[in-house]
Design an enzyme around this catalytic site. Sequence first.
Site, short mmCIF file in Angstrom:
data_model
loop_
_atom_site.label_atom_id
_atom_site.label_comp_id
_atom_site.label_asym_id
_atom_site.label_seq_id
_atom_site.Cartn_x
_atom_site.Cartn_y
_atom_site.Cartn_z
N GLY B 236 0.83 -1.21 0.00
CA GLY B 236 0.00 0.00 0.00
C GLY B 236 0.86 1.26 0.00
O GLY B 236 0.75 2.09 -0.86
N ASN B 628 9.42 -8.74 16.12
CA ASN B 628 9.85 -9.96 15.43
C ASN B 628 11.04 -9.57 14.57
O ASN B 628 10.93 -8.75 13.66
CB ASN B 628 8.70 -10.50 14.56
N THR B 631 10.61 -10.26 10.49
CA THR B 631 9.72 -9.39 9.73
C THR B 631 10.09 -7.92 9.94
O THR B 631 9.94 -7.10 9.03
CB THR B 631 8.25 -9.61 10.14
N GLY B 701 7.83 0.84 9.83
CA GLY B 701 7.50 0.78 8.41
C GLY B 701 8.08 1.90 7.59
O GLY B 701 8.24 1.77 6.39
N GLU B 702 8.35 3.03 8.21
CA GLU B 702 8.72 4.19 7.41
C GLU B 702 10.12 4.71 7.61
O GLU B 702 10.70 5.35 6.74
CB GLU B 702 7.67 5.29 7.63
#
Lengths: 140, 736
Positions: B236, B628, B631, B701-702
């Site tokens: 996304g 984790n 990931t 994430g960023e």
Amino acid sequence: MTGTKKGCDHGQCGSCTVIAGGRRINSCLSLALVHQGDTVTTIEGLAHGDQLHPVQTAFLEHDGYQCGYCTPGQIMSAVALLDEVRKGQPSQVTPELRKAGPVELTPDEIKERMSGNLCRCGAYPGIVAAVQQAYGQTQS
Amino acid sequence: MSAAAIGEPLTRVDGRAKVTGAAKYAAEFEVPHAAHAVMVTSTVASGRITRMDTTAAERSPGVVTIMTPANAPRLPNNGRAAVNPPAGRVLQLLQDAEVHYNNQPIAVVVAETLNQALLAAALIDVRYQSTPPKLDFQAGFPAAHVGKNKIPSMLSEGDVAQGFAAAEVTVEQIYTTPKQNHNPMEPHGTIASWDGELLTLHDATQYIFGVKQTVAKTLGIPEDNVRVLCPYTGGGFGSKGSTWSHVVLAAMAAKVAKRPVKLVLERPQMFGPVGGRPETYQHIVLGAKRDGTLTAIRHDCYSHVSTVEDFVEPSSSQTRMLYAAPVITTSQKLVSLNVGTPTFQRAPGEATGTFALEIAMDELAVALNMDPVALRLKNYAEADPTSHKPFSSKHLRECYEQGAGRFGWSKRNPAPRSHREGNLLIGYGMATATYPANRSESQAAVRFEPNGRVTVLSGTQDLGTGTYTIMAQVAAAKLGLPITLVDAKLGDTRQPQGPVSGGSQTAASVTPAVQAAAEQAVLKLVTLEISNPGSPFYGALPEELDFKEGKLLRRSAPASGIPFTEIVGRNGGAAVEAKASAKPSQDVEEYSQHSWGAVFAEVAVDESLGMPHVRRLTAVYDVGTLLNEKTGKSQLIGGLVWAQSLALEEETHIDPTTGRPVNNNLAEYHMPVNLDIGALDVSALGTPDKNFEPLGGRGIGEIGITGASAAIANAIYHATGKRFRDAPITPDKLLA
Ligand code: FES
Ligand code: FES
């Protein structure tokens, strides 16, 4: 079957890769008619029941994906790649073109041969590690 | 199998589905009798549609219906935005004939098959009355406006004139970044089906509850009548955080067609109608003393917006907290253009802002003849320099130290062009990475199943971020179970409400709710047992009991444990479930909350071909606890790939006359392929930030896309002696 993905419909991303007649193709650019009589393997056809193909297992172990959308195409490419190097088919980065026998599977060989499969999540290092592992396991 | 632990590099619980092709993405669900829809988009950038002739298209085989501005159902309030961003945006829902940008949705064709719909769409004849589009970004600066954003448009801290007067060395430059499009590999797509007044949407989204709310409000129906499903999102990066026009159009088309409709965007339609990163123009002035102490920072930004809606790319945000300068002044201004509305794209603000600021810091280091790491340490902010709050946790110094050590920074000869290997010029560069830590309210449920398994549910999304896995992992760790006994479920608005998967906040928002739900579920078991005369724990006090490895036991007699299945059995065999909600505590307001990192790059530039190659990146992050390791690292690696893309490859070219995205496909929109990526050495300190959330994890994430693009640009300067301030740094620029 929805395992094979459509990312572009123009042969630009590799998401739709399947193995037809023993070679990997971008299925979005191919008509079924052209493959009359060929065996076509999609991502759904790799595992034997619960027994995953070594490339699938290696993708799991090395986290060779994130969103998973490019993954069926990546895995089909990787499976075909292993066969191509064994058959000694050179790529653009193969240093010695006239040498007979299998191509040495260096990281650059893997990267070059996997460069037709875009991964927007950027899982490339995991993909390279997965191909290396699968190559080691399936060498005989 | 042993109990799962936080941080353990467990393999994704949804991995098997992904590697076997079993994972179903939104447009892959089989909905009986679904017709296929395609969106028709405008071919001019500004004006109005004067005539749309659908006669030939209607006669084309298989056509079910054609929806145009002339016949589309009228929506309440003319389909105007009913919900605030990120979920709700200003949409183009065929309510009028106005055209605001090239590639804007102007009609929907529904047919029995996809090919029939495509053919009919091509037969629609559209006439426009065009007006000259606004497409020149820089020409719009004099008329630029100030947008609404959480970051005030103009801020200054300290006396600006005095700050720059005190400087002995000044660096003043302009930095630019181009328009970009997210291009997740999974195209946006929606399947809409009505059952009477009830609407079910399979939608490729980062925010199922946002879709539910936006579609309901826009159509004027009760929210409870809408269900949204999205078990897998094929990437996304921000583009699927908002509900764009096609989602509502699919619902409208299904209503008109009186049957389910599937609408998937073609790749070229992902350049405009679903957002993108705006172009930025950033003016930076750094003033410093000879010893490197910053006296003042100025960072003034322009970015573009569409003519229908504002969106601020807050490129100056990190400038307000990264370095301890007594004077900091920043501004954000917007230029309206006839293009699709820009939106959140991976690290909106920090991605483009650190590119500029961190090159400017390198330029200052050169001007001062100082090591770039030393310059950053000289101006290390112990507290937020503009909010004056303490940081919730900051170990950036260790990131610099470990990163420099792992990379071999001390071997760098500071002189540019000092390292050559034949035709190749080799350079080292570094930069700081940073991204805010976000968290919002979330709900989750935990259920003890009669078959001995545990289910954990939250209506959130997994975009490849590992949400399934960390939900299962956190629940398993909390209950002392192996992860193989836990099933995670997400992506359905019938589940407890989860947040948008944006702003790197999913893990930090959902996992506290998972923990709370696990606690509540255990409490339910306890309550059932102590009041049940048939239980060995009958009459016990709750605090005398504990739950370990799937068993309820007396703290005083650990061997007394009985498995939860027995309790579920005593309860009539019905699963025992508890739901909980968790939100950030008031205390977090006392802190400035950010993640940190240091990135080091080695780049080789072929002098005769102008080809840059990033040989290796070393990045060390302080992102709190990694939930984790496997990931988590993949997320950071993905961010670095994006940073390299920003630095060297990505750019959406808009035709300056027609406003048409020119390179609207995956061959001409360049992003890294496997061979482009060198060796990536990524690590995280793992120091928990308990001031931020209970497990101490901040989002990941960023941050990967921040800073690293500047590290690459700085390495190119070091290699070539040429300074590049305009992304992407492509071979034509390198050869010029
Ligand atoms: S969908 Fe076939 S190559 Fe992209
Ligand atoms: S895993 Fe998401 S695109 Fe490759």
